[in-house]
Write a protein that holds these residues in place. Structure first.
Motif, PDB file in Angstrom:
ATOM      1  N   GLU A 321       0.830  -1.208   0.000  1.00  0.00           N
ATOM      2  CA  GLU A 321       0.000   0.000   0.000  1.00  0.00           C
ATOM      3  C   GLU A 321       0.864   1.258   0.000  1.00  0.00           C
ATOM      4  OE1 GLU A 321      -3.618   2.110   2.558  1.00  0.00           O
ATOM      5  OE2 GLU A 321      -3.007   0.039   2.989  1.00  0.00           O
ATOM      6  N   GLN A 322       1.892   1.281   0.859  1.00  0.00           N
ATOM      7  CA  GLN A 322       2.783   2.433   0.906  1.00  0.00           C
ATOM      8  C   GLN A 322       3.540   2.584  -0.403  1.00  0.00           C
ATOM      9  OE1 GLN A 322       6.926   3.105   3.040  1.00  0.00           O
ATOM     10  NE2 GLN A 322       5.287   3.278   4.562  1.00  0.00           N
ATOM     11  N   ASP A 323       3.974   1.471  -0.977  1.00  0.00           N
ATOM     12  CA  ASP A 323       4.709   1.526  -2.249  1.00  0.00           C
ATOM     13  C   ASP A 323       3.846   2.120  -3.353  1.00  0.00           C
ATOM     14  OD1 ASP A 323       6.727   0.306  -0.854  1.00  0.00           O
ATOM     15  OD2 ASP A 323       6.440  -1.675  -1.741  1.00  0.00           O
ATOM     16  N   ARG A 324       2.577   1.731  -3.391  1.00  0.00           N
ATOM     17  CA  ARG A 324       1.660   2.253  -4.410  1.00  0.00           C
ATOM     18  C   ARG A 324       1.417   3.753  -4.206  1.00  0.00           C
ATOM     19  NH1 ARG A 324      -1.708  -1.192  -3.609  1.00  0.00           N
ATOM     20  NH2 ARG A 324      -3.106  -0.115  -2.171  1.00  0.00           N
ATOM     21  N   GLU A 325       1.211   4.163  -2.969  1.00  0.00           N
ATOM     22  CA  GLU A 325       0.990   5.588  -2.679  1.00  0.00           C
ATOM     23  C   GLU A 325       2.219   6.422  -3.022  1.00  0.00           C
ATOM     24  OE1 GLU A 325      -0.081   5.713   1.411  1.00  0.00           O
ATOM     25  OE2 GLU A 325      -2.123   4.943   1.098  1.00  0.00           O
ATOM     26  N   ASN A 326       3.397   5.876  -2.729  1.00  0.00           N
ATOM     27  CA  ASN A 326       4.628   6.614  -3.008  1.00  0.00           C
ATOM     28  C   ASN A 326       4.862   6.768  -4.504  1.00  0.00           C
ATOM     29  OD1 ASN A 326       5.273   7.079  -0.336  1.00  0.00           O
ATOM     30  ND2 ASN A 326       6.529   5.235  -0.149  1.00  0.00           N
ATOM     31  N   LYS A 327       4.506   5.756  -5.286  1.00  0.00           N
ATOM     32  CA  LYS A 327       4.669   5.903  -6.735  1.00  0.00           C
ATOM     33  C   LYS A 327       3.722   6.982  -7.266  1.00  0.00           C
ATOM     34  CE  LYS A 327       4.881   3.684 -11.214  1.00  0.00           C
ATOM     35  NZ  LYS A 327       4.859   2.446 -12.031  1.00  0.00           N
ATOM     36  N   GLU A 328       2.501   7.017  -6.747  1.00  0.00           N
ATOM     37  CA  GLU A 328       1.563   8.064  -7.162  1.00  0.00           C
ATOM     38  C   GLU A 328       2.080   9.442  -6.784  1.00  0.00           C
ATOM     39  OE1 GLU A 328      -2.155   7.110  -5.384  1.00  0.00           O
ATOM     40  OE2 GLU A 328      -2.522   5.342  -6.639  1.00  0.00           O
ATOM     41  N   LEU A 329       2.641   9.563  -5.587  1.00  0.00           N
ATOM     42  CA  LEU A 329       3.194  10.843  -5.148  1.00  0.00           C
ATOM     43  C   LEU A 329       4.383  11.233  -6.012  1.00  0.00           C
ATOM     44  CD1 LEU A 329       3.349  13.210  -3.178  1.00  0.00           C
ATOM     45  CD2 LEU A 329       4.597  11.730  -1.589  1.00  0.00           C
ATOM     46  N   LEU A 330       5.243  10.258  -6.318  1.00  0.00           N
ATOM     47  CA  LEU A 330       6.414  10.531  -7.151  1.00  0.00           C
ATOM     48  C   LEU A 330       6.006  10.994  -8.544  1.00  0.00           C
ATOM     49  CD1 LEU A 330       9.734   8.720  -7.425  1.00  0.00           C
ATOM     50  CD2 LEU A 330       8.300   8.712  -9.458  1.00  0.00           C
ATOM     51  N   LEU A 331       5.029  10.298  -9.143  1.00  0.00           N
ATOM     52  CA  LEU A 331       4.587  10.686 -10.483  1.00  0.00           C
ATOM     53  C   LEU A 331       3.944  12.074 -10.482  1.00  0.00           C
ATOM     54  CD1 LEU A 331       3.116   7.331 -11.871  1.00  0.00           C
ATOM     55  CD2 LEU A 331       5.332   8.392 -12.385  1.00  0.00           C
ATOM     56  N   GLY A 332       3.218  12.391  -9.405  1.00  0.00           N
ATOM     57  CA  GLY A 332       2.645  13.730  -9.297  1.00  0.00           C
ATOM     58  C   GLY A 332       3.718  14.802  -9.248  1.00  0.00           C
ATOM     59  N   LEU A 333       4.791  14.524  -8.512  1.00  0.00           N
ATOM     60  CA  LEU A 333       5.912  15.467  -8.433  1.00  0.00           C
ATOM     61  C   LEU A 333       6.596  15.641  -9.784  1.00  0.00           C
ATOM     62  CD1 LEU A 333       7.617  14.542  -5.041  1.00  0.00           C
ATOM     63  CD2 LEU A 333       6.858  16.821  -5.717  1.00  0.00           C
ATOM     64  N   LEU A 334       6.776  14.552 -10.496  1.00  0.00           N
ATOM     65  CA  LEU A 334       7.450  14.625 -11.789  1.00  0.00           C
ATOM     66  C   LEU A 334       6.595  15.361 -12.820  1.00  0.00           C
ATOM     67  CD1 LEU A 334       9.099  11.085 -12.036  1.00  0.00           C
ATOM     68  CD2 LEU A 334      10.132  13.239 -11.319  1.00  0.00           C
ATOM     69  N   HIS A 335       5.295  15.166 -12.773  1.00  0.00           N
ATOM     70  CA  HIS A 335       4.418  15.932 -13.666  1.00  0.00           C
ATOM     71  C   HIS A 335       4.454  17.412 -13.300  1.00  0.00           C
ATOM     72  CE1 HIS A 335       2.448  13.011 -16.277  1.00  0.00           C
ATOM     73  NE2 HIS A 335       2.440  12.159 -15.259  1.00  0.00           N
ATOM     74  N   MET A 336       4.563  17.718 -12.011  1.00  0.00           N
ATOM     75  CA  MET A 336       4.687  19.102 -11.581  1.00  0.00           C
ATOM     76  C   MET A 336       5.996  19.694 -12.099  1.00  0.00           C
ATOM     77  SD  MET A 336       4.721  20.641  -7.692  1.00  0.00           S
ATOM     78  CE  MET A 336       3.084  19.987  -7.368  1.00  0.00           C
ATOM     79  N   ALA A 337       7.071  18.912 -12.004  1.00  0.00           N
ATOM     80  CA  ALA A 337       8.363  19.368 -12.521  1.00  0.00           C
ATOM     81  C   ALA A 337       8.280  19.636 -14.024  1.00  0.00           C
ATOM     82  CB  ALA A 337       9.447  18.334 -12.221  1.00  0.00           C
ATOM     83  N   LYS A 338       7.582  18.760 -14.730  1.00  0.00           N
ATOM     84  CA  LYS A 338       7.450  18.926 -16.181  1.00  0.00           C
ATOM     85  C   LYS A 338       6.658  20.177 -16.526  1.00  0.00           C
ATOM     86  CE  LYS A 338       6.159  16.348 -20.341  1.00  0.00           C
ATOM     87  NZ  LYS A 338       5.596  15.065 -20.867  1.00  0.00           N
ATOM     88  N   SER A 339       5.741  20.578 -15.644  1.00  0.00           N
ATOM     89  CA  SER A 339       4.890  21.737 -15.919  1.00  0.00           C
ATOM     90  C   SER A 339       5.598  23.065 -15.679  1.00  0.00           C
ATOM     91  CB  SER A 339       3.638  21.685 -15.029  1.00  0.00           C
ATOM     92  OG  SER A 339       3.969  21.977 -13.672  1.00  0.00           O
ATOM     93  N   PHE A 340       6.798  23.045 -15.125  1.00  0.00           N
ATOM     94  CA  PHE A 340       7.522  24.291 -14.863  1.00  0.00           C
ATOM     95  C   PHE A 340       7.686  25.059 -16.173  1.00  0.00           C
ATOM     96  CE2 PHE A 340      11.527  26.698 -14.269  1.00  0.00           C
ATOM     97  CZ  PHE A 340      11.150  27.461 -13.168  1.00  0.00           C
ATOM     98  N   PRO A 341       7.379  26.350 -16.195  1.00  0.00           N
ATOM     99  CA  PRO A 341       7.278  27.061 -17.474  1.00  0.00           C
ATOM    100  C   PRO A 341       8.596  27.499 -18.111  1.00  0.00           C
ATOM    101  CG  PRO A 341       6.746  28.537 -15.652  1.00  0.00           C
ATOM    102  CD  PRO A 341       6.924  27.176 -15.053  1.00  0.00           C
ATOM    103  N   LEU A 342       9.684  27.544 -17.327  1.00  0.00           N
ATOM    104  CA  LEU A 342      10.925  28.115 -17.864  1.00  0.00           C
ATOM    105  C   LEU A 342      12.101  27.170 -17.639  1.00  0.00           C
ATOM    106  CD1 LEU A 342      10.440  31.796 -16.618  1.00  0.00           C
ATOM    107  CD2 LEU A 342      10.186  30.960 -18.965  1.00  0.00           C
ATOM    108  N   HIS A 343      12.020  25.990 -18.225  1.00  0.00           N
ATOM    109  CA  HIS A 343      13.054  24.980 -18.035  1.00  0.00           C
ATOM    110  C   HIS A 343      14.382  25.379 -18.697  1.00  0.00           C
ATOM    111  CE1 HIS A 343      11.572  21.566 -15.830  1.00  0.00           C
ATOM    112  NE2 HIS A 343      10.426  21.575 -16.498  1.00  0.00           N
ATOM    113  N   PHE A 344      15.470  24.878 -18.111  1.00  0.00           N
ATOM    114  CA  PHE A 344      16.783  25.011 -18.735  1.00  0.00           C
ATOM    115  C   PHE A 344      16.808  24.201 -20.034  1.00  0.00           C
ATOM    116  CE2 PHE A 344      21.098  23.361 -19.408  1.00  0.00           C
ATOM    117  CZ  PHE A 344      21.805  24.549 -19.466  1.00  0.00           C
ATOM    118  N   ASP A 345      17.426  24.736 -21.059  1.00  0.00           N
ATOM    119  CA  ASP A 345      17.499  24.055 -22.357  1.00  0.00           C
ATOM    120  C   ASP A 345      18.855  23.362 -22.479  1.00  0.00           C
ATOM    121  OD1 ASP A 345      17.376  23.158 -24.923  1.00  0.00           O
ATOM    122  OD2 ASP A 345      17.379  25.136 -25.869  1.00  0.00           O
ATOM    123  N   GLU A 346      18.873  22.072 -22.183  1.00  0.00           N
ATOM    124  CA  GLU A 346      20.129  21.323 -22.193  1.00  0.00           C
ATOM    125  C   GLU A 346      20.676  21.100 -23.600  1.00  0.00           C
ATOM    126  OE1 GLU A 346      16.896  18.332 -22.655  1.00  0.00           O
ATOM    127  OE2 GLU A 346      17.231  20.144 -21.472  1.00  0.00           O
TER     128      GLU A 346
END
Length: 458
Positions: A321-346
Motif C-alpha cells: 500500500e505504501q509503495d503504491r501511494e509513493n509511486k503516485e506521489l512521485l509521479l505527481g511530483l514529476l508531472h509538476m516538474a514537467k509543468s515548470f514554465p521556464l526549463h533550462f534548455d540542455e
C-alpha cells in the motif's frame, strides 16, 4: 537568552547589511531563460511540501553508502572527532526487508537480473560449451556499458563496508568541521577539477593570500571566456557549495549546554558566506549559481518521467500500500516538474562540432567523476555522507539529461532490455539531492524574513 536576542547580539557586528545578501539575487539567470522569482514561487508554494513528504518515506530515507573508502588523492590526516561529525548507521532490523532482499530489487534491478539470466540461457542454448567464466564476462560487459553512462563513481552496494543510513536521523547541518582540512576539499575541487588554469586566481581562496579586487575581475574575465559547457560546470559546483553553506547556516548549533542543544538559523553565519560586501561581491553570485543548479536538476526530473511511468517500475519496500501511494506521489511530483514554465534548455550544451562535443562531454564526465572521488577525502563522516549523496544525485541528473534518446525509446515491458537504467542508489540520491536544493531555496526565503524582521526591530 532566547533565539531573537542571540541573533541580535550576533548581528550587531554587521551593521547596515540587511539586504546585501539578496540585492543582486533577483531577475534573470545567466545562460538560461528563467528568473529567480519564478523559481521561488514554484518551489516554495507548490513543490517543497510534497517533495519533503516523499523523502520521508522508507524508500527514500534509507541510503546505502560506504563511508570507509580511503582518500585516493592525499594522505588522510584523520577523521573529525566532534560528536556532530559522526553518522549512526542503521541496525539490521531498522531497514525494511524489501530494501535488503536481493530477490526484490526495486526499479529495473529485478528485470535486469532476469534479462541477464535469460541472455545467459539463450547463449547456453546456442553453444553449450560456454564456460561459467564466459557467461560472467558477458554480464560484466553489460554492467560496464551502464557504468560508461555515469557521471560519478558509485559505491559497491555489496561491499561489506557499505551500510544503510537513515537520512532523517542523520540530517545535514553544521558540525563544526572547518579549517584547512575542509578548505583542502573545496580547493581541490575548484583548482583542479573546474577546468581552471593555475595562473587564474579564484576569489576568496582561503589557502592563497589575496591580491585584492583584481583577482575577482581576472577570474570572471576567464570564466566568461569559457565555452558554455565549462562555464556551466563551474556554476554547478559553485551552486552545490552554496547550497551546502545555506544548510549549515540554517541548521546551526545555537545552544549546547546541560539543558539543551538548539539548532536554528544563524544570520551572522549566513551573512559571512553570502553578504555582498563581506564576500567582495561573491555571495550573490554563489546564490545565483544555486538557482542555476536547481534548474538543472529540475530539468532532469522532468526528462526522466517516462522511466518512472512504466507499469513495470515500483518503489519496492515490501509494503504494497505504501509503495503504491509513493509511486503516485512521485509521479505527481514529476508531472509538476514537467509543468515548470521556464526549463533550462540542455540542448545548448555539447551542440557544436560532433567530435569536439564528444570529447568535451567525456572531459565533463571524467572531471565530475573525480569530484565524486574527492568526497572520500572528507574528514567529517556526516559531511562525507551528504557530500557523496549530493554529488551522486547531481551526477545522476547529468546522466538523465544526456540520455534523452534512450529514455524516449524505453520499452514498457520488463521483458525487453532497457536502453536506460537507474538503480535504487541513483534514484534515492537524485531525489534527496534535489530535496537539498529545494530546502535551500526555501531557507533563502526564511533568511530574507529574518533579516527584514531584525531590521524592523532595530
Amino acid at each position: 537568552m532566547n533565539l531573537f536576542l542571540l541573533l541580535l547580539a550576533l548581528f550587531t557586528v554587521l551593521p547596515g547589511s540587511w539586504a546585501r545578501c539578496f540585492c543582486k539575487v533577483t531577475g534573470s539567470l545567466d545562460d538560461c531563460a528563467c528568473d529567480v522569482e519564478t523559481i521561488d514561487n514554484f518551489n516554495n508554494r507548490n513543490l517543497f511540501t510534497k517533495l519533503q513528504k516523499l523523502l520521508s518515506s522508507d524508500y527514500f530515507r534509507f541510503y546505502k553508502v560506504n563511508l570507509n573508502n580511503p582518500c585516493p588523492f592525499w594522505t588522510d590526516s584523520g577523521h573529525c572527532g566532534l560528536r556532530d561529525c559522526a553518522v549512526k548507521p542503521c541496525t539490521a532490523n531498522e531497514v525494511p526487508e524489501g530494501l535488503k532482499s536481493n530477490s526484490h530489487k526495486p526499479s529495473l534491478e529485478t528485470s535486469k537480473h532476469t534479462e541477464e539470466c535469460e541472455m545467459a540461457e539463450k547463449l547456453g542454448a546456442v553453444n553449450g560449451s560456454l564456460s561459467d567464466e564466459t557467461r560472467q564476462a558477458l554480464l560484466e560487459w553489460n554492467r560496464h556499458d551502464d557504468e560508461a553512462d555515469r557521471f560519478c563513481m558509485h559505491d559497491d552496494e555489496d561491499s561489506p563496508h557499505a551500510q544503510y543510513v537513515d537520512l532523517l536521523l542523520n540530517p545535514e547541518r553544521y558540525t563544526g568541521y572547518k579549517g584547512p582540512e575542509a578548505w583542502q576539499i573545496w580547493n581541490s575541487i575548484y583548482e583542479e577539477n573546474c577546468f581552471k588554469p593555475y595562473t587564474v586566481q579564484r576569489p576568496l581562496n582561503p589557502l592563497v593570500s589575496s591580491s585584492g579586487e583584481s583577482e575577482g575581475k581576472g577570474f570572471y574575465r576567464w570564466l566568461e571566456g569559457l565555452c558554455v559547457e565549462k562555464r556551466a560546470f563551474y556554476r554547478l559546483v559553485s551552486g552545490l557549495h552554496a547550497s551546502i553553506n545555506v544548510h549549515l547556516s540554517a541548521r546551526y548549533l545555537l545552544a549546547d549546554n546541560w539543558f539543551e542543544r538548539k539548532w536554528g538559523h544563524n544570520v551572522t553565519e549566513f551573512q559571512e558566506r553570502f553578504d555582498e560586501e563581506l564576500t567582495k561581491g561573491e555571495g550573490p553570485k554563489r546564490l545565483r549559481n544555486l538557482y542555476f543548479l536547481y534548474l538543472i536538476e529540475l530539468r532532469a526530473l522532468a526528462k526522466v518521467l517516462p522511466f518512472f511511468e512504466r507499469p513495470s517500475f515500483n518503489l519496492y519496500t515490501g509494503q504494497p500500500e505504501q509503495d503504491r501511494e509513493n509511486k503516485e506521489l512521485l509521479l505527481g511530483l514529476l508531472h509538476m516538474a514537467k509543468s515548470f514554465p521556464l526549463h533550462f534548455d540542455e540542448t545548448t550544451l555539447f551542440a557544436g562540432d560532433k567530435k569536439e562535443a564528444a570529447k568535451l562531454k567525456d572531459d565533463f564526465k571524467l572531471t565530475f567523476k573525480n569530484i565524486s572521488r574527492i568526497m572520500d577525502c572528507v574528514g567529517c563522516f556526516k559531511c562525507r555522507l551528504w557530500g557523496k549523496l549530493q554529488t551522486q544525485g547531481l551526477g545522476t541528473a547529468l546522466k538523465i539529461l544526456f540520455s534523452e534518446k534512450q529514455i524516449e525509446t524505453l520499452p514498457q515491458s520488463s521483458s525487453s532490455k532497457p536502453s536506460f537504467q537507474l538503480n535504487r542508489q541513483e534514484i534515492v540520491s537524485l531525489f534527496n539531492a534535489f530535496g537539498r536544493l529545494s530546502t535551500s531555496i526555501r531557507e533563502l526565503e526564511n533568511f530574507r524574513t529574518l533579516l527584514s524582521e531584525l531590521k524592523t526591530e532595530l
